[in-house]
Write a protein that holds these residues in place. Sequence first.
Motif, PDB file in Angstrom:
ATOM      1  N   LYS A  38       0.671  -1.183  -0.071  1.00 40.27           N
ATOM      2  CA  LYS A  38       0.221   0.173   0.001  1.00 40.27           C
ATOM      3  C   LYS A  38       0.683   1.379   0.058  1.00 40.27           C
ATOM      4  O   LYS A  38       0.409   2.096  -0.697  1.00 40.27           O
ATOM      5  CB  LYS A  38      -0.815   0.072   1.136  1.00 40.27           C
ATOM      6  N   LEU A  39       1.930   1.352   0.848  1.00 39.56           N
ATOM      7  CA  LEU A  39       2.782   2.167   0.864  1.00 39.56           C
ATOM      8  C   LEU A  39       3.417   2.698  -0.434  1.00 39.56           C
ATOM      9  O   LEU A  39       3.747   3.744  -0.851  1.00 39.56           O
ATOM     10  CB  LEU A  39       3.901   2.236   2.006  1.00 39.56           C
ATOM     11  N   GLN A  40       3.942   1.587  -1.063  1.00 39.99           N
ATOM     12  CA  GLN A  40       4.771   1.527  -2.477  1.00 39.99           C
ATOM     13  C   GLN A  40       3.709   2.135  -3.529  1.00 39.99           C
ATOM     14  O   GLN A  40       4.345   2.668  -4.459  1.00 39.99           O
ATOM     15  CB  GLN A  40       5.234   0.198  -2.806  1.00 39.99           C
ATOM     16  N   ARG A  41       2.394   1.970  -3.417  1.00 43.23           N
ATOM     17  CA  ARG A  41       1.633   2.664  -4.363  1.00 43.23           C
ATOM     18  C   ARG A  41       1.457   3.852  -4.271  1.00 43.23           C
ATOM     19  O   ARG A  41       0.890   4.337  -5.261  1.00 43.23           O
ATOM     20  CB  ARG A  41       0.155   1.711  -4.281  1.00 43.23           C
ATOM     21  N   THR A  42       1.598   4.398  -3.105  1.00 40.76           N
ATOM     22  CA  THR A  42       1.534   6.014  -3.085  1.00 40.76           C
ATOM     23  C   THR A  42       3.122   6.656  -3.034  1.00 40.76           C
ATOM     24  O   THR A  42       2.953   7.970  -2.912  1.00 40.76           O
ATOM     25  CB  THR A  42       1.166   6.244  -1.586  1.00 40.76           C
ATOM     26  N   GLU A  43       4.121   5.860  -3.167  1.00 44.79           N
ATOM     27  CA  GLU A  43       5.369   6.607  -3.296  1.00 44.79           C
ATOM     28  C   GLU A  43       6.164   6.011  -4.304  1.00 44.79           C
ATOM     29  O   GLU A  43       6.028   5.033  -4.704  1.00 44.79           O
ATOM     30  CB  GLU A  43       6.094   6.320  -1.862  1.00 44.79           C
ATOM     31  N   ASN A  44       7.093   6.809  -4.855  1.00 37.56           N
ATOM     32  CA  ASN A  44       7.968   6.350  -5.965  1.00 37.56           C
ATOM     33  C   ASN A  44       9.345   6.817  -5.372  1.00 37.56           C
ATOM     34  O   ASN A  44       9.856   7.595  -5.462  1.00 37.56           O
ATOM     35  CB  ASN A  44       7.775   7.100  -7.196  1.00 37.56           C
ATOM     36  N   PRO A  45      10.103   5.692  -4.955  1.00 35.63           N
ATOM     37  CA  PRO A  45      11.360   5.899  -3.930  1.00 35.63           C
ATOM     38  C   PRO A  45      12.518   6.125  -5.050  1.00 35.63           C
ATOM     39  O   PRO A  45      13.714   6.390  -4.716  1.00 35.63           O
ATOM     40  CB  PRO A  45      11.458   4.556  -3.194  1.00 35.63           C
ATOM     41  N   GLU A  46      12.481   5.592  -6.204  1.00 34.95           N
ATOM     42  CA  GLU A  46      13.507   5.497  -7.241  1.00 34.95           C
ATOM     43  C   GLU A  46      13.797   7.030  -7.614  1.00 34.95           C
ATOM     44  O   GLU A  46      12.854   7.773  -8.152  1.00 34.95           O
ATOM     45  CB  GLU A  46      13.440   4.667  -8.278  1.00 34.95           C
ATOM     46  N   THR A  47      14.881   7.385  -7.524  1.00 41.52           N
ATOM     47  CA  THR A  47      15.318   8.718  -8.126  1.00 41.52           C
ATOM     48  C   THR A  47      15.582   8.758  -9.733  1.00 41.52           C
ATOM     49  O   THR A  47      15.784   7.493 -10.042  1.00 41.52           O
ATOM     50  CB  THR A  47      16.632   9.210  -7.503  1.00 41.52           C
ATOM     51  N   PRO A  48      15.689   9.556 -10.372  1.00 38.40           N
ATOM     52  CA  PRO A  48      16.158   9.659 -11.810  1.00 38.40           C
ATOM     53  C   PRO A  48      17.459   8.811 -12.036  1.00 38.40           C
ATOM     54  O   PRO A  48      17.575   8.029 -13.038  1.00 38.40           O
ATOM     55  CB  PRO A  48      16.288  11.083 -12.022  1.00 38.40           C
ATOM     56  N   LEU A  49      18.298   9.061 -11.053  1.00 38.33           N
ATOM     57  CA  LEU A  49      19.641   8.272 -11.312  1.00 38.33           C
ATOM     58  C   LEU A  49      19.207   6.639 -11.106  1.00 38.33           C
ATOM     59  O   LEU A  49      19.963   6.068 -11.823  1.00 38.33           O
ATOM     60  CB  LEU A  49      20.891   8.488 -10.129  1.00 38.33           C
ATOM     61  N   ASP A  50      18.642   6.380 -10.264  1.00 40.15           N
ATOM     62  CA  ASP A  50      18.044   4.910 -10.018  1.00 40.15           C
ATOM     63  C   ASP A  50      17.405   4.372 -11.245  1.00 40.15           C
ATOM     64  O   ASP A  50      17.830   3.343 -11.918  1.00 40.15           O
ATOM     65  CB  ASP A  50      17.280   4.730  -8.581  1.00 40.15           C
ATOM     66  N   LEU A  51      16.624   5.253 -11.857  1.00 45.82           N
ATOM     67  CA  LEU A  51      15.978   4.626 -13.050  1.00 45.82           C
ATOM     68  C   LEU A  51      16.929   4.710 -14.069  1.00 45.82           C
ATOM     69  O   LEU A  51      16.637   3.746 -15.033  1.00 45.82           O
ATOM     70  CB  LEU A  51      14.586   5.564 -13.261  1.00 45.82           C
ATOM     71  N   ALA A  52      17.746   5.409 -14.208  1.00 51.98           N
ATOM     72  CA  ALA A  52      18.722   5.572 -15.342  1.00 51.98           C
ATOM     73  C   ALA A  52      19.526   4.120 -15.287  1.00 51.98           C
ATOM     74  O   ALA A  52      19.952   3.521 -16.373  1.00 51.98           O
ATOM     75  CB  ALA A  52      19.644   6.729 -15.313  1.00 51.98           C
ATOM     76  N   MET A  53      19.929   3.898 -14.116  1.00 52.09           N
ATOM     77  CA  MET A  53      20.630   2.264 -14.011  1.00 52.09           C
ATOM     78  C   MET A  53      19.780   1.397 -14.148  1.00 52.09           C
ATOM     79  O   MET A  53      20.205   0.404 -14.944  1.00 52.09           O
ATOM     80  CB  MET A  53      21.005   2.053 -12.431  1.00 52.09           C
ATOM     81  N   LEU A  54      18.449   1.266 -13.905  1.00 52.79           N
ATOM     82  CA  LEU A  54      17.653   0.111 -14.474  1.00 52.79           C
ATOM     83  C   LEU A  54      17.509   0.257 -15.939  1.00 52.79           C
ATOM     84  O   LEU A  54      17.332  -0.644 -16.701  1.00 52.79           O
ATOM     85  CB  LEU A  54      16.244   0.422 -13.559  1.00 52.79           C
ATOM     86  N   ASP A  55      17.212   1.569 -16.506  1.00 51.68           N
ATOM     87  CA  ASP A  55      17.272   1.337 -17.997  1.00 51.68           C
ATOM     88  C   ASP A  55      18.720   1.127 -18.618  1.00 51.68           C
ATOM     89  O   ASP A  55      18.435   0.506 -19.644  1.00 51.68           O
ATOM     90  CB  ASP A  55      17.183   3.000 -18.430  1.00 51.68           C
ATOM     91  N   ALA A  56      19.626   1.328 -18.187  1.00 56.17           N
ATOM     92  CA  ALA A  56      20.967   0.734 -18.816  1.00 56.17           C
ATOM     93  C   ALA A  56      20.942  -0.601 -18.638  1.00 56.17           C
ATOM     94  O   ALA A  56      21.325  -1.306 -19.591  1.00 56.17           O
ATOM     95  CB  ALA A  56      22.042   1.163 -17.892  1.00 56.17           C
ATOM     96  N   PHE A  57      20.675  -1.462 -17.474  1.00 53.06           N
ATOM     97  CA  PHE A  57      20.677  -2.691 -17.473  1.00 53.06           C
ATOM     98  C   PHE A  57      19.591  -3.309 -18.482  1.00 53.06           C
ATOM     99  O   PHE A  57      19.893  -4.220 -19.099  1.00 53.06           O
ATOM    100  CB  PHE A  57      19.912  -3.093 -16.148  1.00 53.06           C
ATOM    101  N   ALA A  58      18.314  -2.759 -18.608  1.00 52.28           N
ATOM    102  CA  ALA A  58      17.469  -3.266 -19.576  1.00 52.28           C
ATOM    103  C   ALA A  58      17.864  -3.131 -20.852  1.00 52.28           C
ATOM    104  O   ALA A  58      17.832  -3.995 -21.807  1.00 52.28           O
ATOM    105  CB  ALA A  58      16.147  -2.199 -19.445  1.00 52.28           C
TER     106      ALA A  58
END
Length: 220
Positions: free
Chosen positions: A23-43
């Motif tokens: 429930k908490l994770q549905r209301t928050e987005n803990p990943e920063t742009p830098l985190d998302l960039a690492m996930l995108d690089a992995f993908a």
Amino acid sequence: MTEPPHLSATRAAYDTVAADYAKLQRTENPETPLDLAMLDAFAGLVRTADAGQVADLGCGPGRITAHLHSLRLPALGIDLSPAMVATARQTYPGLRFEVGSMARLSLADDSLAGIVAWYSIIHTPPALLPELFAEFQRVLASGGHLLLGFQVGNERLHIAHGYGHSVSLDAYRLPPDDVAEFLSRAGLLVQARMVREPAAREKTQQARLLGHKPAGRTRR
């Protein structure tokens, strides 16, 4: 075989908090742009290799599994907690989730194109990380990629309360150099690392290690 105590404690704690955690994770987005960039690089690396399935190990309620799916990866979520897996299946009915231990995966050797362990190695005692990474190496295909996320430090924290519940489990803040060395010993080489400063309610630096299993290397 008797289950290690840290696995029993982790399962019990996350079974207890699963609904409120999701429930908490549905209301928050803990990943920063830098985190998302690492996930995108992995993908991007996995898509370029076009090598098959990716496993989100310690997937919890499935948020990162769903994000990997949005990045056009065939993602599978695996978690030790049956309650977390039930929540993930309910939230993302079109994705695949399974109950299992990342320390002993029910997957064939060299079967995964990629592994993401996003804050899921933090409940493994550091002395057992080499054994855990050896299991990652076993199931990762030659040329496959790996992404880890964890808190930076060098200490054990005991968690007695979480998400409105009483729990009892340990979490470990880890030195990135030590984790990279453990990966190397397991035959997984770090290609890039990112350590960022705390954001929002975080209390310590956050590390992301992007690695791979060198092409031509099979199970050790």
